[in-house]
Scaffold this active site. Structure first.
Site, PDB file in Angstrom:
ATOM      1  N   HIS A 131       0.870  -1.186   0.000  1.00 50.60           N
ATOM      2  CA  HIS A 131       0.000   0.000   0.000  1.00 50.60           C
ATOM      3  C   HIS A 131       0.908   1.236   0.000  1.00 50.60           C
ATOM      4  O   HIS A 131       2.024   1.181   0.519  1.00 50.60           O
ATOM      5  CB  HIS A 131      -0.839  -0.059   1.283  1.00 50.60           C
ATOM      6  CG  HIS A 131      -1.897   0.981   1.419  1.00 50.60           C
ATOM      7  ND1 HIS A 131      -1.636   2.271   1.819  1.00 50.60           N
ATOM      8  CD2 HIS A 131      -3.237   0.915   1.239  1.00 50.60           C
ATOM      9  CE1 HIS A 131      -2.758   2.953   1.879  1.00 50.60           C
ATOM     10  NE2 HIS A 131      -3.751   2.163   1.527  1.00 50.60           N
ATOM     11  N   ASP A 207       3.259  -4.552   8.093  1.00 48.83           N
ATOM     12  CA  ASP A 207       2.081  -3.713   7.933  1.00 48.83           C
ATOM     13  C   ASP A 207       0.878  -4.625   8.163  1.00 48.83           C
ATOM     14  O   ASP A 207       0.535  -5.457   7.317  1.00 48.83           O
ATOM     15  CB  ASP A 207       2.061  -3.118   6.514  1.00 48.83           C
ATOM     16  CG  ASP A 207       0.764  -2.366   6.232  1.00 48.83           C
ATOM     17  OD1 ASP A 207      -0.127  -2.355   7.101  1.00 48.83           O
ATOM     18  OD2 ASP A 207       0.649  -1.805   5.130  1.00 48.83           O
ATOM     19  N   GLN A 210      -4.366  -4.827   7.163  1.00 48.68           N
ATOM     20  CA  GLN A 210      -5.435  -5.709   6.662  1.00 48.68           C
ATOM     21  C   GLN A 210      -5.471  -7.042   7.416  1.00 48.68           C
ATOM     22  O   GLN A 210      -6.315  -7.883   7.130  1.00 48.68           O
ATOM     23  CB  GLN A 210      -5.226  -6.001   5.170  1.00 48.68           C
ATOM     24  CG  GLN A 210      -5.405  -4.799   4.277  1.00 48.68           C
ATOM     25  CD  GLN A 210      -6.829  -4.275   4.258  1.00 48.68           C
ATOM     26  OE1 GLN A 210      -7.774  -4.991   4.575  1.00 48.68           O
ATOM     27  NE2 GLN A 210      -6.996  -3.027   3.892  1.00 48.68           N
ATOM     28  N   LYS A 233     -10.268  -0.176  10.826  1.00 54.73           N
ATOM     29  CA  LYS A 233     -10.538  -1.360   9.987  1.00 54.73           C
ATOM     30  C   LYS A 233     -10.957  -2.558  10.838  1.00 54.73           C
ATOM     31  O   LYS A 233     -11.174  -3.652  10.320  1.00 54.73           O
ATOM     32  CB  LYS A 233      -9.288  -1.715   9.176  1.00 54.73           C
ATOM     33  CG  LYS A 233      -8.917  -0.658   8.135  1.00 54.73           C
ATOM     34  CD  LYS A 233      -7.798  -1.137   7.260  1.00 54.73           C
ATOM     35  CE  LYS A 233      -7.099  -0.045   6.497  1.00 54.73           C
ATOM     36  NZ  LYS A 233      -7.832   0.472   5.334  1.00 54.73           N
ATOM     37  N   CYS A 375      -4.785   2.636  -3.532  1.00 51.71           N
ATOM     38  CA  CYS A 375      -3.517   3.130  -2.952  1.00 51.71           C
ATOM     39  C   CYS A 375      -2.404   2.107  -3.134  1.00 51.71           C
ATOM     40  O   CYS A 375      -1.596   1.866  -2.224  1.00 51.71           O
ATOM     41  CB  CYS A 375      -3.676   3.479  -1.472  1.00 51.71           C
ATOM     42  SG  CYS A 375      -4.806   4.829  -1.190  1.00 51.71           S
TER      43      CYS A 375
END
Ligand SMILES: Cc1ncc(COP(=O)(O)O)c(C=O)c1O
Length: 419
Positions: A131, A207, A210, A233, A375
């Site tokens: 991303h 990261d 998600q 999220k 993104c």
């Protein structure tokens, strides 16, 4: 006969849906079918109530006042930090820094690591599926500080190519890779990359934007040194993210932003940093948001992250089957073909109809999907597309939502490509 593991429904979705007031809404006279949780999830009543309760009964600034209300606010804020620490298997709350979002958490690491003595190896390994939040901070540092960037490639099946991992790691100081792609849904072998990074003397950042919301997360099992994720999220509010970092690293690395709670002393000729994690929290922090995030974690933990994962895997398998049966070669899903290798994120191309057109037609039937580059422009280039349509699932979605999406796609095709 019991259904196979990836078809097993493990959440009582009608009950879950009752916890999300927004799902009672109608859009254009249709029930709301929300399929954009990879961008931001909806919020359960438990989170909304926890934030309201805080503002109605306990708000004051934290860490400063010595009166009862300020002490209660501080206790609630620090309790939220302990809740986050437990949720990701952190050894203690000292490693949990509250940020604005995952993007800020990644920028924090990029900024402080690149300014530190740890950055003698000025090479950073990323991947082609990152991303922009995990690309642009590094691209900026390449321009400003001359960092060298390398990239793990992505194969045609949407997986990271690790054949050359050891060679790519030669001379690398830090690796930063997503645990789950927001475009392809691919779940990456983070532990394997982390072990190789450490063997090569590099630090590992994950990261988790998600991932943390969908799979049980343990920083020890991931084998990372830093983990970044966002509250919004995972049923929490916007305005709060988390950086977990190894405590010895957070102690050693320089501060990020200056002012507020991040100091121990200030004179006109210098300053001393506070202890971690407050050293990284400049200014008034997102207090109500931290409390909301803790409530979200409580909510998800009550459902059980293993159940969340199996539910999403079952729903993804159902959607892949439904797409295949209804559309065949007219619809191409990007990323791994098996639900077990991916999260509940389905990016697709459908009969050459532009994703924005698809999204607009679906919107007129109350269905929210994402259309665009997500993104992840370098990944779009790798896939050879300018944009994709993306449907993403969470705990409140079920087969009826997938059926609505399929019907909406048929309607879009009838509109744009009449027989
Ligand atoms: C993989 C990934 N990383 C980072 C981010 C950035 O998250 P935020 O906008 O909450 O900072 C996102 C957001 O979609 C994401 O999908």
């Amino acid at each position: 006969m019991a259904p196979p593991a990836d078809r097993r429904v493990t959440l009582d979705v009608p009950t879950v849906r009752k916890d999300f007031p927004i799902l009672d809404r109608e859009i254009a006279g249709h029930r709301l079918v929300y399929l954009d949780s990879a961008a931001s999830s909806q919020k359960p009543r438990a989170v909304l109530d926890a934030m309201d309760r805080y503002y109605e009964t306990s708000h004051a600034n934290v860490h400063r006042g010595v009166y009862t209300l300020a002490e209660q606010a501080t206790a609630a804020y620090e309790k939220a930090r302990a809740t986050v620490a437990r949720f990701v298997g952190a050894p203690s709350p000292r490693g949990v820094v509250f940020t604005k979002n995952a993007t800020e958490a990644i920028n924090l690491v990029a900024s402080v690591w690149s300014r530190s003595a740890d950055a003698t190896a000025r090479v950073v390994l990323l991947s082609e599926m990152e991303h922009h939040a995990n690309l642009v901070p590094w691209l900026m540092l390449r321009e400003e500080r001359g960092l060298e960037l390398r990239f793990l490639p992505v194969d045609d099946g949407g997986r990271l190519v690790l054949d050359d991992l050891d060679r790519l790691l030669d001379g690398v100081g830090l690796v930063s890779v997503t645990a789950m792609s927001n475009v392809l849904g691919t779940i990456n072998p983070v532990r394997r990359i982390a072990d190789a990074a450490h063997a090569a003397g590099a630090l590992m950042m994950v990261d988790g934007a998600q991932y943390v919301s969908h799979l049980a997360t343990d920083v020890g099992e991931l084998g990372c040194d830093f983990l970044a994720f966002s509250g919004h999220k995972m049923c929490g509010p916007t305005g709060i993210g988390v950086l977990w970092g190894r405590e010895d690293l957070l102690e050693r690395l320089p501060a990020f932003l200056g002012g507020g709670e991040m100091i121990r002393d200030v004179r006109l000729d210098g300053w001393l940093p506070n202890e971690i994690p407050w050293k990284y929290e400049a200014g008034t922090p997102p207090i109500a948001e931290a409390i909301g995030l803790a409530a979200a974690i409580g909510y998800l933990s009550d459902l059980g992250l293993d159940s969340v994962r199996s539910h999403e895997q079952a729903l993804t398998a159902y959607a892949l089957d439904a797409f295949g049966e209804r559309f065949g070669a007219d619809l191409a899903v990007h990323g791994p073909p098996q639900a077990c290798d991916r999260g509940g994120v389905l990016s697709f191309a459908y009969r050459g109809i532009h994703p924005h057109d698809l999204s607009q037609v679906l919107d007129s039937a109350g269905i929210c999907i994402r259309a665009g580059h997500h993104c992840a422009k370098p990944l779009m280039r790798r896939l050879g597309v300018g944009a994709t349509a993306r449907a993403s699932f969470y705990i409140y979605n079920d087969e009826a939502d997938v059926d609505a999406l399929v019907a909406g796609l048929v309607a879009a095709s009838d509109l744009f490509l009449p027989a």
